[in-house]
Structure formats: C-alpha cells, structure tokens
Design an enzyme around this catalytic site. Structure first.
Site, PDB file in Angstrom:
ATOM      1  N   SER A 253      -2.939  -6.314  -7.408  1.00  0.00           N
ATOM      2  CA  SER A 253      -2.015  -5.182  -7.577  1.00  0.00           C
ATOM      3  C   SER A 253      -1.635  -4.974  -9.028  1.00  0.00           C
ATOM      4  O   SER A 253      -1.522  -5.926  -9.797  1.00  0.00           O
ATOM      5  CB  SER A 253      -0.733  -5.405  -6.764  1.00  0.00           C
TER       6      SER A 253
ATOM      7  N   LYS B 179      -1.324  -8.390   0.583  1.00  0.00           N
ATOM      8  CA  LYS B 179      -1.506  -7.208  -0.277  1.00  0.00           C
ATOM      9  C   LYS B 179      -1.225  -5.928   0.509  1.00  0.00           C
ATOM     10  O   LYS B 179      -0.628  -4.970  -0.015  1.00  0.00           O
ATOM     11  CB  LYS B 179      -2.931  -7.178  -0.857  1.00  0.00           C
TER      12      LYS B 179
ATOM     13  N   HIS C 284       2.423  -5.630   0.802  1.00  0.00           N
ATOM     14  CA  HIS C 284       2.909  -5.217  -0.529  1.00  0.00           C
ATOM     15  C   HIS C 284       2.829  -3.695  -0.644  1.00  0.00           C
ATOM     16  O   HIS C 284       3.769  -3.024  -1.057  1.00  0.00           O
ATOM     17  CB  HIS C 284       2.060  -5.881  -1.626  1.00  0.00           C
ATOM     18  N   ASN C 285       1.676  -3.149  -0.246  1.00  0.00           N
ATOM     19  CA  ASN C 285       1.504  -1.699  -0.345  1.00  0.00           C
ATOM     20  C   ASN C 285       2.432  -0.960   0.618  1.00  0.00           C
ATOM     21  O   ASN C 285       2.927   0.119   0.301  1.00  0.00           O
ATOM     22  CB  ASN C 285       0.048  -1.312  -0.074  1.00  0.00           C
TER      23      ASN C 285
ATOM     24  N   GLU D 140       5.573  -0.821  -1.023  1.00  0.00           N
ATOM     25  CA  GLU D 140       5.402   0.171  -2.099  1.00  0.00           C
ATOM     26  C   GLU D 140       5.593   1.593  -1.540  1.00  0.00           C
ATOM     27  O   GLU D 140       6.311   2.418  -2.132  1.00  0.00           O
ATOM     28  CB  GLU D 140       3.991  -0.020  -2.679  1.00  0.00           C
TER      29      GLU D 140
HETATM   30  C1  6PG Z   1      -1.496  -1.588  -6.296  1.00  0.00           C
HETATM   31  C2  6PG Z   1      -1.579  -0.272  -5.595  1.00  0.00           C
HETATM   32  C3  6PG Z   1      -3.014   0.089  -5.404  1.00  0.00           C
HETATM   33  C4  6PG Z   1      -3.241   1.541  -5.083  1.00  0.00           C
HETATM   34  C5  6PG Z   1      -3.042   1.850  -3.653  1.00  0.00           C
HETATM   35  C6  6PG Z   1      -2.384   3.164  -3.428  1.00  0.00           C
HETATM   36  O1  6PG Z   1      -0.928  -2.485  -5.709  1.00  0.00           O
HETATM   37  O2  6PG Z   1      -1.997  -1.665  -7.410  1.00  0.00           O
HETATM   38  O3  6PG Z   1      -0.950  -0.328  -4.349  1.00  0.00           O
HETATM   39  O4  6PG Z   1      -3.540  -0.798  -4.466  1.00  0.00           O
HETATM   40  O5  6PG Z   1      -2.533   2.376  -5.909  1.00  0.00           O
HETATM   41  O6  6PG Z   1      -4.350   1.866  -3.122  1.00  0.00           O
HETATM   42  O7  6PG Z   1      -2.627   3.522  -2.143  1.00  0.00           O
HETATM   43  P1  6PG Z   1      -2.515   4.982  -1.611  1.00  0.00           P
HETATM   44  O8  6PG Z   1      -3.664   5.753  -2.186  1.00  0.00           O
HETATM   45  O9  6PG Z   1      -2.613   4.786  -0.149  1.00  0.00           O
HETATM   46  O10 6PG Z   1      -1.211   5.517  -2.077  1.00  0.00           O
END
Ligand code: 6PG
Length: 465
Positions: free
Chosen positions: A128, A182, A185-186, A189
């Site tokens: 990430s 991960k 985590h997303n 996010e």
């Molecule tokens: C990270 C981000 C990275 C990416 C995601 C966004 O941790 O660096 O989360 O993995 O930006 O793939 O996902 P979306 O396209 O679903 O918003």
C-alpha cells in the site's frame, strides 16, 4: 546475477523495482511488452546499473540467483494465473513466487496450495501507498510460509516505509493472510474516504468555498484527524484546473471508480457473519455515484429545497469525522479478528496497526493509539471497548449525532456517517429488538428461541399450538 526478479512494469511494479535498486538490491525486470522494459530502463537513470532488463520470462529467470524469487505485479485475477502458469516450468523446487498485487485472498489461498504442492514457495504480499509509496516506502503486508518470507525479509524491510525506524512491513500469517489484511486496509480506506467526502458535501452545501474548505482540512490535519487522507484532501481542495482556472474538484465528474477491494471486504465480512457497515456504506455510495444519469432524473422527480446546514458547526464536523473514523477502523479490526479465528491465522492485530502507521493510504496518528490499545488487550476484540477509545467516543458521538441529525433533517446524504452512528447505537444497548425477530421466526417457521429465565434452546411461543 540479480537477487530478485519482477515482472509487470506498470506504475506500481516500476516504482517497486526502482525502490529495490535504490536500496542496493540487484533486480531483473520483465514486462510482456518489450517497449515498456526499454522505457523503464531509460527512466531508471543511475539505478540502471542495478537493473537487468529481460525481454522474455526465461531470460528473467536465467538472470536470478538461486533459489530464485520473482515478484509478479500485474492486474489481479486471470493475468496473475497466466504469469504463474508461464513461470512454473521455468522454476526449480525451492524457488519463490510473490504476488504483490491487490489479489483476492481466496485466489491467494488456492495459488499457495497449488504451488506448494509443486515444491515452490508462494507469498501473497499486499503493498500500500500508491506510486509514491511503492517508490519510496510502502506498507507491506505479507502472507504465506514464514520461511518463504524470511528468504526476502531483508529486501522487504529495506524498501518499506519506516515508523520511527520500525519497518512498516511484516509477515502476518499463512496463505491469504497478507492479501486479506490488504483488502481490509482498502475497505477501511473506502470508509475513510467516504466519511471525508460526506463532510466535504456538508461544507459545500453550506456554501463554503474551496479555499476555505482546504484551510479547514489543513487545520484538522494538525489535530486528532491527522492522516494522509485528510492531508491530501486539503491539497486537492486547494488545487485549480490549469485549463479552466476552476477549482479542480468542480470539473471532476462525481462518479467514483472501484477496482473491487472494498466490495471484497464487504463480501468476506458477510461470509464470516460480520458486517462492516461503514465500509458497506462507502461501497454502496461509490456504486450509487456511478449512476449519474439516474441521479439526475431522480433529482427532477424529487426536487429538493435549498440546502441548509446552518446548525452544523465546523467543530462538530471535525469531531464527528473522528468518531466515525474510529468506528470504521474498529469494524475493520473486528473483521480481521473474525477472519483470523476462522482461517486459524493467529493475526497479530497490534502488528497490523503498527505496519499501517506509515507508508499506506490509511496512515494516521490514530493507528499508533490503536496499536497500543490492542497490545493492552481489548474486550471482545472490539476497539470501541478499549478504555482509550471509550473516552474518545463518549466525547465524540454527541457531535456525530448532531451532524447526522441535521443532515437527515435537511435531506443531505450521509450514508457512512449515519451507518457508523447506527452501529454504535445498536451495540451500546444490552437489550435490542431481536426478541421480536426470534418470535416472528418461531411463529412462521417453528425455529425455536432461547428464554431469558432458563437454560436451553428450542422453546416455542403459544402460537405453536
Ligand atoms: C493502496 C491503495 C491501492 C489502490 C486501490 C484503490 O493501498 O495503495 O488502496 O491499492 O489505490 O486499488 O482501489 P479502488 O480503485 O477500488 O479505489
């Protein structure tokens, strides 16, 4: 000979390869289209001396020290399987494949088993931090056999972000553990981004200018909300479109993309009998946002009055955002705890919070407190019951309630803020309303219930006769 190989020189792969080279490791690099290999080598500058270009996968493998380690950084899904299928015949027992993309952890579990049966190692490694993180220090979440991780631990620790010298990278558990962490985590996010977007929406509805909002977010970034996402929000709101001179956000279509990790978080939560509602709301909001044409028609069918946010105070927005953020992180952590138990991963949740303190997209000052709270032990695996968080939420929820109440009253959408509040209001009551649900289930299906006054199950109501 190169210490490690990498195939897939897209944005993230290229940045990761340069990061490894920058940290003194010799890296062999490959991409399906040769042009990209050449362009990458040209862009590498002085680091090119540490990089070996390979135009075919067998050249990549031939350039590696044994036992070999190859990182795959291609689009999640079928592309990963096809690279693995091509790599396997070129590798020897004891070699290692590392999938550094955002894989579905179910795929990672399947690939781990298949490759280990062939005597190959496989690591599912979540990375990430976007391009900047991958180049200068991401947070790295590794799953697979511990011995496999140990073979590349020095590289992973060297390239990772550091929080007070502690590398934000670790082995978290077997098979899909790294990719699951991960994914969550997303999910967190997504929740955090949606909460911020809702607060932006309320400020905008109150007639606030972009510059003013940018300053507010920048101020908030000096307080309890300090985090990468708040920091970039301030910068984004302050940016202008070079072509039109308009605030940048104003020229962007309000339809959000999503590659799947938020949705996977929600799906896996439901499969585990959990419900991370703040994350669910964020995923839903992105899906609704995509239906722009429908929303325009719905606005005509149900015209709304002039927006009114007069009673919402900036200080309440800051506190509400903080309280909802805690609830969102708490739901994510509870999901990790449930998955760890189900898959027998023995996840160290405090360590997870620690390796999220720098490098990753959700890095925030809160994560150090979360790590300490988990280390001290949290009742029922629920962050919101950790004493330090009971204090913060008790102080913050009244503001969240005022913000949600005013938004609902004026018809302003706050799906994530209100989901966080509803979850909080549900779990803070020792007596809920599922007694009636149980009665209804028993009435129409003789499903039976437990009684409050004696042990046992399978009791029925008078309607059974
Ligand atoms: C990270 C981000 C990275 C990416 C995601 C966004 O941790 O660096 O989360 O993995 O930006 O793939 O996902 P979306 O396209 O679903 O918003």
């Amino acid at each position: 000979m190169a210490r490690i190989g990498l195939t897939g020189l897209g944005t993230m792969g290229a940045a990761l390869a340069l990061n490894m080279a920058d940290n003194g490791f010799d890296v062999a690099v490959h991409n399906r289209s040769n042009d990209k290999v050449d362009a990458f080598m040209e862009s590498a500058g002085d680091l090119a001396t540490r990089l070996t270009p390979a135009y075919e996968l067998n050249d990549l493998v031939a350039a590696l020290e044994a036992p070999r380690a190859v990182i795959i950084m291609v689009q999640a899904g079928a592309a990963v399987d096809s690279v693995i299928d091509e790599l396997v015949p070129l590798l020897d027992k004891g070699d290692l494949i590392i999938d550094a993309g955002n894989a579905d952890f179910n795929d990672t579990r399947r690939r781990t088993q298949a490759l280990e049966e062939l005597g190959l190692g496989f690591l599912g490694m979540g990375v990430s931090g976007g391009e900047e993180g991958a180049r200068h220090g991401p947070s790295i979440m590794v799953g697979g056999k511990r011995e496999s991780f140990e073979a590349i631990e020095d590289i992973v620790s060297a390239i990772a972000a550091k929080y007070r010298k502690d590398p934000c990278a670790d082995w978290l558990g077997p098979d899909g553990a790294g990719h699951f962490v991960k994914t969550v985590h997303n999910g967190i996010e997504y929740a955090d981004m949606q909460l911020i977007a809702e607060v932006y929406g309320l400020l905008r509805a109150g007639g606030r200018g972009m510059g003013e909002m940018a300053e507010l977010f920048a101020d908030w970034n000096e307080g309890p909300l300090q985090s990468y996402l708040i920091e970039i929000t301030a910068k984004i709101l302050a940016s202008r479109d070079a072509e039109t001179g308009e605030p940048m956000v104003d020229v962007i279509v309000d339809s959000a993309g999503q590659k799947g990790t938020g949705r996977w978080t929600v799906i896996e939560a439901l499969k585990l009998g959990q419900s991370a509602t703040t994350i669910e709301a964020a995923v839903a909001a992105r899906s609704w946002s995509a239906g722009k044409a429908m929303r325009k028609d719905a606005e005509k069918a149900y015209p709304h009055g002039k927006d009114n946010t007069a009673e919402i105070l900036d200080a309440d927005l800051e506190t509400a955002l903080f309280a909802a953020r805690i609830i969102g992180y708490g739901q994510g952590m509870a999901l990790l705890a449930a998955a760890s138990e189900h898959f027998d991963w023995s996840l160290d949740l405090a360590r997870v919070a620690e390796i999220w303190r720098a490098g990753c997209i959700i890095r925030s000052s809160l994560l150090d407190d979360i790590a300490s709270a988990i280390r001290a032990g949290i009742p029922h695996g629920q962050l919101i019951l950790a004493p330090a968080f009971v204090e913060r939420l008790s102080a913050g929820v009244p503001a969240l309630r005022r913000v949600v109440a005013a938004s609902v009253h004026h018809g302003l959408p706050v799906p994530a803020l209100s989901s966080a509040l509803s979850y909080f209001d549900t779990v803070r009551r020792g007596r809920g309303t599922a007694d009636l649900i149980q009665a209804q289930r028993d009435y129409f299906g003789r499903h039976g219930f437990e009684r409050i006054d004696r042990p046992g199950t399978g009791f029925h109501g008078p309607w059974a006769e």
